[in-house]
Structure formats: C-alpha cells, structure tokens
Design a protein around this motif. Structure first.
Motif, PDB file in Angstrom:
ATOM      1  N   GLN A   1       0.846  -1.178   0.000  1.00  8.50           N
ATOM      2  CA  GLN A   1       0.000   0.000   0.000  1.00  8.50           C
ATOM      3  C   GLN A   1       0.889   1.238   0.000  1.00  8.50           C
ATOM      4  O   GLN A   1       1.838   1.323   0.782  1.00  8.50           O
ATOM      5  N   VAL A   2       0.613   2.154  -0.879  1.00  6.26           N
ATOM      6  CA  VAL A   2       1.398   3.389  -0.928  1.00  6.26           C
ATOM      7  C   VAL A   2       0.850   4.359   0.127  1.00  6.26           C
ATOM      8  O   VAL A   2       1.556   4.781   1.033  1.00  6.26           O
ATOM      9  N   VAL A   3      -0.424   4.685   0.000  1.00  9.46           N
ATOM     10  CA  VAL A   3      -1.176   5.413   1.039  1.00  9.46           C
ATOM     11  C   VAL A   3      -2.574   4.805   1.040  1.00  9.46           C
ATOM     12  O   VAL A   3      -2.880   3.976   0.182  1.00  9.46           O
ATOM     13  N   ARG A   4      -3.400   5.173   1.976  1.00  9.55           N
ATOM     14  CA  ARG A   4      -4.751   4.610   2.016  1.00  9.55           C
ATOM     15  C   ARG A   4      -5.444   4.772   0.672  1.00  9.55           C
ATOM     16  O   ARG A   4      -5.459   5.873   0.102  1.00  9.55           O
ATOM     17  N   GLY A   5      -5.982   3.671   0.176  1.00  7.57           N
ATOM     18  CA  GLY A   5      -6.716   3.750  -1.077  1.00  7.57           C
ATOM     19  C   GLY A   5      -5.853   3.655  -2.323  1.00  7.57           C
ATOM     20  O   GLY A   5      -6.347   3.688  -3.437  1.00  7.57           O
ATOM     21  N   VAL A   6      -4.550   3.512  -2.126  1.00  6.96           N
ATOM     22  CA  VAL A   6      -3.653   3.364  -3.288  1.00  6.96           C
ATOM     23  C   VAL A   6      -2.682   2.219  -3.020  1.00  6.96           C
ATOM     24  O   VAL A   6      -1.952   2.230  -2.031  1.00  6.96           O
ATOM     25  N   VAL A   7      -2.690   1.223  -3.877  1.00  4.64           N
ATOM     26  CA  VAL A   7      -1.749   0.119  -3.731  1.00  4.64           C
ATOM     27  C   VAL A   7      -0.888   0.032  -4.980  1.00  4.64           C
ATOM     28  O   VAL A   7      -1.246   0.551  -6.041  1.00  4.64           O
ATOM     29  N   GLU A   8       0.231  -0.642  -4.825  1.00  2.13           N
ATOM     30  CA  GLU A   8       1.173  -0.721  -5.933  1.00  2.13           C
ATOM     31  C   GLU A   8       1.656  -2.166  -6.063  1.00  2.13           C
ATOM     32  O   GLU A   8       1.896  -2.825  -5.070  1.00  2.13           O
ATOM     33  N   SER A   9       1.813  -2.636  -7.284  1.00  2.00           N
ATOM     34  CA  SER A   9       2.334  -3.973  -7.536  1.00  2.00           C
ATOM     35  C   SER A   9       3.485  -3.820  -8.523  1.00  2.00           C
ATOM     36  O   SER A   9       3.345  -3.140  -9.535  1.00  2.00           O
TER      37      SER A   9
END
Ligand code: ATP
Ligand code: MG
Length: 338
Positions: free
Chosen positions: A135-143
C-alpha cells in the motif's frame, strides 16, 4: 538408447485428490510399455519442513535434483499460515523458469477447431508474479512487475532451442510493449537478440490483445509462443480450452541445470477424487513429455499413439469427455493399444 540395465530414475509426486489415481494409471501404462523406469515416490508431508518452509520435504526436492526429472500430480496447497505454497516452493527451489504447454487437436475428439498445433512457453519466475505488492497510502496500492534481462534471455533461449529441437518453424513473442514500454520492451529486446542466432526460425512479435483475437479466430496461425508470466498464465489456459480443456493438456516445467518436472495442468478435482472417474490423459501426456525430455523418443511415441488411438476410437472415454468409462477402464484400453 535405454536398456533395462540402466533404468531411468524419476521422482513421482502422486499429489492430492485424483492425483494418486491418475499416477497409478501412468505407472500401469509405463509397465505395459516396458519403460525401464524406477519411480521414487514422494508425498506432500503433513507438517511444514523448516528447510523448505513448506509441506514439501527437503528429501523430495533432493530427489528431483538428483534425478533431474520428475512427474507431478495436482497438489492442493494446505490452508494456514507460516508456509510457502507448494508450487511456489517447487518453482523457487528447483529454479523452474519456463512452463511449456503443447496444445494440439486430438484426432477424433471434436472441438470447434481441428488444426491446433501450438506450444506456449511461459516465463515462470518474475513479471507480475514477483510478489512485490504494497500500500502506498490509504486507497492506493502498488504492484511491481519485474522484468530482467537474465530471465528474459533464459526463457527466450529455451523457446528457440525448443523450436529448433522440435522442428518448429516460427516463434512469436507475445507482449504489450506499446504500453509497458520498459518491461515488455526489455522482454522483446531479449527475444530479438536470441532470434538473431536462429536464422532458420521465423520470429514475430504479436501484441497480446491481437494475439487473443487471432487465437480464437484461427489458432493454426501460431506455432511456438513465448511470453512473460501473466500473459503466459492466461494464454496457456485459453489454448487448453481450444483443444477440449484441462483434462487433456500436459505441461512440463524446465529448471536450472536441465531439470524437467512434468505436470498435468488441472487441479486435484476433489469433487471426483477417489471415485475412479478422473481422466488420466493430461498426466499421461505429461509423462510422455518427460520421456521426450530424456530422449526416450520410441517409448514416448508408443505411449502417445496408444493414448491418441484410445481417444480416437471413442469406445472408452471418461466422463469429462462425455463418456462413461472409469479411470481404470480407460487405462486398460491405453495398455491394450500399446
Ligand atoms: P484445485 O483447488 O486443486 O485446483 P478445483 O476444485 O479447482 O481443485 P480442478 O481440479 O481445477 O478443481 O477442476 C475443475 C473441474 O474440472 C472439476 O469439476 C473437476 O472435477 C474437473 N476435472 C479436473 N481435472 C479433471 C480430470 N483429470 N478428469 C476429469 N475431470 C477433471
Ligand atoms: Mg482449480
């Protein structure tokens, strides 16, 4: 050539669910075909082996490393924390970098297509399956999708080597480099480099979406396809569907140092396990791939032809192919065709 003085030693993982029944079928067919083989049978353990961090024991991995070849039935990954998935463990520990799946129309078993004869080769170690998600910040994830020059060259080398060794004419690299410029771009660059060393084999690049459309419209356009992990996952199942489904499709994983671990692509089918209903064809054809890898081509051809004749004859077919035969009746028919 093989002789009974020097039997093949191969590791056998019967696996879970229908695994033991279809593995039994392979053993019977190999006996009937007089393949000089000694199976080292290994089962998935009931506790985590700290050396592998999974339910697979270190000894069973050592067995594959020592023998260089193995055949694997379906394994149901146990639920719970604190262990690695079985397939991930095998892939990592044995360095299984390429998954090879031939798909060809089976004579006498009618599907929408009659002329499928292609092979998908999937990069098996990186790409979208690197397991790097956060998770980068709440509501944003990264793969993170990882493509390396080393893994791309290795799978491309294998694809061209396979094409040449099997009399194939064309290799198509499947990609989305118009969008994934860096990652798929590097994958293509590596494929091009390898292609230059194989002037007799036609090389082409096909964008994944166009590839799907062409496969469904006319699968006979394709020969050998090589691609990064996620595309390979999807396209190889699509191709299995072209010829009648997962019950028929063999595969083989190629690892470092020439290891080959053949496996059926279907799961453990708990709904029909233990009922003598499973179709052993996918595992049988996988065992044929294992024999070919060992260059026991006579035995491989013999068994292959017996399987195809049994299916073509249509008298003994398992339920998934619309027949009424049991696993053992089908197996006996294959043995009778040898
Ligand atoms: P797993 O979790 O191990 O993948 P699953 O429940 O997903 O198991 P699959 O093995 O993937 O089951 O099979 C999906 C369907 O296809 C099931 O209905 C199963 O009975 C059928 N099937 C799979 N393999 C075979 C086979 N070799 N012969 C006959 N039917 C099969
Ligand atoms: Mg499944």
């Amino acid at each position: 050539a093989a002789s009974s003085a020097h039997p093949i030693r191969a590791t056998l993982f019967p696996g879970d669910g229908i695994g033991p029944e279809i593995a039994e079928s392979v053993k019977q067919v190999f006996n009937a075909a007089e393949v000089p083989i000694e199976w080292e049978e290994h089962y998935v353990g009931d506790k985590v082996d700290p050396r592998t961090e999974s339910f697979l024991t270190w000894e069973s991995l050592e067995s594959v490393r020592r023998n260089g070849v193995g055949l694997k039935g379906p394994m149901a990954t146990p639920i719970g924390k604190g262990h690695r998935s079985l397939n991930l463990t095998l892939r990592k520990e044995l360095g299984l970098y390429a998954n090879v799946r031939p798909c060809y129309s089976l004579p006498g078993y009618k599907t929408r297509y009659d002329d499928v004869d292609l092979v998908t080769i999937r990069e098996n170690t990186e790409g979208e399956y690197s397991g790097l998600e956060h998770q980068v910040v709440r509501g944003v994830v990264e793969s993170l999708k990882i493509i390396t020059r080393q893994a791309s060259l290795r799978v491309a080398e294998y694809a061209f080597h396979y094409a040449k060794a099997n009399g194939r004419k064309r290799v198509s690299a499947i990609h989305k480099a118009n969008i994934m410029r860096k990652t798929d771009g590097l994958f293509l660059k590596c494929c091009r480099e390898v292609a230059e060393k194989y002037p007799d084999i036609t090389y082409e690049e096909v964008i994944i979406d166009n590839c799907c459309m062409l496969l469904v419209k006319n699968p006979s356009l394709f020969d050998v396809l090589v691609m990064p992990n996620l595309y390979g996952d999807i396209i190889s199942d699509l191709c299995a569907g072209l010829i009648g489904g997962l019950g028929l499709t063999p595969s083989c994983n190629i690892g470092e140092g020439g290891i080959a671990l053949a496996e059926a692509v279907h799961g453990s089918a708990p709904d029909i396990a233990g009922k003598n209903l499973a179709n052993p064809t996918a595992l049988l054809l996988s065992s044929v791939m294992m024999l070919r890898h060992l260059q026991h081509n006579d035995k491989a051809d013999q068994i292959h032809n017996a399987i195809l004749s049994t299916i073509a004859e249509g008298k003994y077919r398992t339920g998934d192919l619309g027949g009424k035969s049991s696993t053992s009746e089908f197996t006996k028919a294959v043995c009778d065709h040898l």
